[in-house]
Design an enzyme around this catalytic site. Structure first.
Site, PDB file in Angstrom:
ATOM      1  N   CYS A 271      -5.366   1.701  -1.006  1.00  0.00           N
ATOM      2  CA  CYS A 271      -5.942   2.600   0.680  1.00  0.00           C
ATOM      3  C   CYS A 271      -6.471   4.061  -0.058  1.00  0.00           C
ATOM      4  O   CYS A 271      -7.236   4.009   0.718  1.00  0.00           O
ATOM      5  CB  CYS A 271      -4.350   3.004   0.631  1.00  0.00           C
TER       6      CYS A 271
ATOM      7  N   HIS B  19      -3.418  10.409   2.601  1.00  0.00           N
ATOM      8  CA  HIS B  19      -3.453   9.546   0.959  1.00  0.00           C
ATOM      9  C   HIS B  19      -4.883   9.807  -0.001  1.00  0.00           C
ATOM     10  O   HIS B  19      -5.143   9.040  -0.459  1.00  0.00           O
ATOM     11  CB  HIS B  19      -3.610   7.984   1.875  1.00  0.00           C
TER      12      HIS B  19
ATOM     13  N   HIS C  24      -0.093  -1.096   8.400  1.00  0.00           N
ATOM     14  CA  HIS C  24       0.791  -1.004   7.126  1.00  0.00           C
ATOM     15  C   HIS C  24       2.427  -0.974   7.294  1.00  0.00           C
ATOM     16  O   HIS C  24       2.604  -0.479   8.482  1.00  0.00           O
ATOM     17  CB  HIS C  24       0.328   0.488   6.253  1.00  0.00           C
TER      18      HIS C  24
ATOM     19  N   SER D 218       1.144   7.164   2.599  1.00  0.00           N
ATOM     20  CA  SER D 218       1.505   6.002   3.506  1.00  0.00           C
ATOM     21  C   SER D 218       3.186   6.175   3.958  1.00  0.00           C
ATOM     22  O   SER D 218       3.317   6.637   3.469  1.00  0.00           O
ATOM     23  CB  SER D 218       1.745   4.511   2.834  1.00  0.00           C
TER      24      SER D 218
ATOM     25  N   ARG E 271     -10.307   5.267   1.184  1.00  0.00           N
ATOM     26  CA  ARG E 271     -10.056   6.498   2.064  1.00  0.00           C
ATOM     27  C   ARG E 271     -11.166   7.279   1.609  1.00  0.00           C
ATOM     28  O   ARG E 271     -12.425   7.918   1.924  1.00  0.00           O
ATOM     29  CB  ARG E 271      -8.796   7.127   2.103  1.00  0.00           C
TER      30      ARG E 271
ATOM     31  N   ASP F 255      -5.301   0.747   8.863  1.00  0.00           N
ATOM     32  CA  ASP F 255      -4.151   0.023   7.749  1.00  0.00           C
ATOM     33  C   ASP F 255      -4.363  -1.385   7.595  1.00  0.00           C
ATOM     34  O   ASP F 255      -3.037  -1.689   8.071  1.00  0.00           O
ATOM     35  CB  ASP F 255      -3.894   1.218   7.649  1.00  0.00           C
ATOM     36  N   ASP F 256      -4.942  -1.808   6.788  1.00  0.00           N
ATOM     37  CA  ASP F 256      -3.758  -3.542   5.837  1.00  0.00           C
ATOM     38  C   ASP F 256      -4.426  -4.043   7.210  1.00  0.00           C
ATOM     39  O   ASP F 256      -3.403  -5.630   7.102  1.00  0.00           O
ATOM     40  CB  ASP F 256      -2.606  -3.620   5.319  1.00  0.00           C
TER      41      ASP F 256
ATOM     42  N   LYS G 259      -5.662  -8.032   0.347  1.00  0.00           N
ATOM     43  CA  LYS G 259      -5.187  -6.681  -0.028  1.00  0.00           C
ATOM     44  C   LYS G 259      -4.872  -6.571  -1.555  1.00  0.00           C
ATOM     45  O   LYS G 259      -4.238  -7.500  -1.966  1.00  0.00           O
ATOM     46  CB  LYS G 259      -3.904  -5.638   0.711  1.00  0.00           C
TER      47      LYS G 259
ATOM     48  N   ASP H 146      -9.482  -0.543   5.792  1.00  0.00           N
ATOM     49  CA  ASP H 146      -9.240   0.447   4.567  1.00  0.00           C
ATOM     50  C   ASP H 146      -9.492  -1.015   3.216  1.00  0.00           C
ATOM     51  O   ASP H 146      -9.436  -0.676   2.680  1.00  0.00           O
ATOM     52  CB  ASP H 146      -8.154   1.116   4.071  1.00  0.00           C
ATOM     53  N   ASN H 147      -8.410  -2.230   3.829  1.00  0.00           N
ATOM     54  CA  ASN H 147      -8.663  -3.665   2.970  1.00  0.00           C
ATOM     55  C   ASN H 147      -7.980  -4.243   3.783  1.00  0.00           C
ATOM     56  O   ASN H 147      -7.428  -3.998   5.564  1.00  0.00           O
ATOM     57  CB  ASN H 147      -8.072  -2.755   1.662  1.00  0.00           C
TER      58      ASN H 147
ATOM     59  N   LYS I 260      -2.991   9.173   8.606  1.00  0.00           N
ATOM     60  CA  LYS I 260      -2.699   9.392   8.018  1.00  0.00           C
ATOM     61  C   LYS I 260      -4.102   9.181   6.651  1.00  0.00           C
ATOM     62  O   LYS I 260      -4.500   9.565   7.057  1.00  0.00           O
ATOM     63  CB  LYS I 260      -2.573   7.463   6.964  1.00  0.00           C
TER      64      LYS I 260
HETATM   65 MG    MG Z   1      -4.363  -0.046   2.983  1.00  0.00          MG
END
Ligand code: MG
Length: 453
Positions: A71, A129, A226, A152, A75, A31-32, A299, A278-279, A127
């Site tokens: 996010c 989300h 994240h 998150s 996903r 994540d991130d 992001k 994810d980004n 996660k």
């Molecule tokens: Mg993210």
């Protein structure tokens, strides 16, 4: 002689049966995590020996994209193989919040649902989300089991939490009230975030060992890196890159545990593992924000740094080790997983991904295709070959309104991966081709009911 022939036939048959076992699929989703945050993507400061080994044994993508710059939409796209605009999982609010009413629509078909039809055991660890209401939760979307956070780790902050706490290098461990859920039931609240990566990893190892004799799909979207950033005591304070680096190094350890378990259980040659993010990195978080390497912005943005992410495919003995410059995205993972499982494509569903098998297993180029960069429900940019046109631009955070470009900005991502030199004035023909691709794409998009209100 006859006996020898029979024995050989039996061995061949047995081997054939073994090969016929449907491959397992594991998707590990950071994540991130930025394009420049792993050793094998050029980070000089974060140590990622397990991911570097995974890359050297597998196929590392230079041009791999997440389908969104934030996010929730990313996903939704990964699990459905569709642009978020089609499922309605994008919009002005950008992601789902604890008070959001929407979620991944039950009618959307996820990788888990499609593989479950083929007898796969399915598990989500990490996660989610994609919604907290009936119809959108992990167990409603094809997963037999789920362990992790509903959204998150910076959501649901304590009311007295000082502003900026999530980006702190030393955030309060009990600052956020987000719960740890098992199969939808709260098992800990607030979740102890310092040991999340460790516990996700233990769950993954347990799942693989328990399901080793049946095909399985493990979707492992990690909570980190994240913000707020946490690492377990074994990793805290150990990296050169502060707590962000500690969190990434712990993720790397986690990947190593998963791959080691597959090797120990004799499953490595029959399990496709894909690692991605994810980004891009959340740059406004400063030291807690990671790096997009040579790419622009991070992001939240449709500049390359927002959506181009690490992408590593691993299946020793099946995937020839190497590096590919072929363009691929998280939306290709559903068609790839379904093809491996010999599952039919979802009926009457427009997919935006393509099966990566020819590239992964035969080193064949993928069909040329345009790539569309959305921010929310707006198309901001399009890539065709190495050319990328921006119709609108906006920094990930901190620029309230998008800037429209007419003519569009044009960059050549081969000669100028950092998107520094707009060459639109010299390439009207390229712009015309990209605009035609956009026109055709938009004519085929039916937006889903907006879920991120
Ligand atoms: Mg993210």
């Amino acid at each position: 002689m006859k006996l020898c022939f029979l024995l050989l036939s039996a061995v061949a048959l047995f081997t054939g049966v073994l090969h016929a076992a449907p491959p397992n699929v594991i998707i590990i989703f950071a994540d991130d995590l930025g394009y420049g945050d792993l050793g094998c993507y050029g980070s000089p400061v974060i140590r990622t020996p397990n991911l570097d080994r995974m890359a050297s044994e597998g196929l590392r993508f230079t041009d791999f994209y997440s389908a969104s710059e934030v996010c929730t939409p990313s996903r939704a796209a990964l699990l459905t193989g569709r642009l978020p605009i089609r499922s309605g999982m994008c919009g002005n609010r950008r992601v789902l919040f604890p008070n959001s009413e929407g979620g991944l629509p039950p009618a959307e078909i996820t990788i888990a649902e499609a593989l479950k039809e083929k007898g796969y055991a399915t598990m989500h660890i990490g996660k989610w989300h994609l919604g907290i209401h009936a119809g959108s939760r992990p167990l409603d979307q094809g997963f037999d089991h789920s362990f992790g956070l509903p959204y998150s780790n910076d959501m649901d902050g304590r009311p007295d939490l000082p502003k900026g706490s999530s980006g702190s290098p030393n955030p309060p461990h009990d600052g956020w009230n987000v719960a740890l859920l098992r199969d939808g039931e709260v098992v800990e609240q607030p979740a102890d975030q310092t040991t999340l990566t460790k516990r996700y990893t233990e769950e993954a190892v347990k799942f693989i060992r328990e399901k080793k004799s049946s095909p399985f799909f493990l979707y492992m979207p990690h909570t980190f890196p994240h913000v707020p950033m946490f690492a377990s005591p074994a990793f805290k304070g150990k990296s050169r890159a502060g707590i962000y680096g500690d969190a990434v190094e712990e993720l790397d350890w986690s990947v190593g545990q998963v791959l080691d378990t597959l090797r120990q259980e004799g499953l490595a040659e029959n399990t496709l593992v894909f690692f991605t993010s994810d980004n891009g990195p959340w740059l406004i978080m400063g030291d807690q924000g990671g790096s997009a390497g040579l790419l622009k912005d991070g992001k939240g943005s449709t500049w390359e740094g927002g959506m181009r992410v690490p992408g590593i495919a691993w299946m020793p003995g099946r995937i020839k080790p190497g590096v590919t410059t072929q363009l691929a995205s998280t939306m290709d993972l559903l068609p790839t997983a379904l093809a491996l499982a010999k599952a039919p494509a979802p009926k009457d569903v427009t997919l935006d991904g393509t099966d990566l098998a020819p590239l992964l297993f035969e080193s064949k180029p993928l069909p040329a295709r345009p790539y569309f960069y959305y921010r929310g429900d707006q198309l901001f940019a399009c890539r065709l070959g190495d050319w990328k046109a921006h119709f609108q631009t906006q920094t990930g955070y901190g620029q309230p309104k998008a800037e429209a470009h007419e003519p569009p900005l044009l960059f050549h991502l081969g000669r100028d991966p950092s998107e520094k030199r707009n060459v639109a004035a010299n390439h009207a023909d390229v712009l015309a081709r990209i605009q035609e691709a956009v026109k055709q794409h938009q004519a085929g998009v039916v937006p889903g009911v907006p879920q991120l209100k």
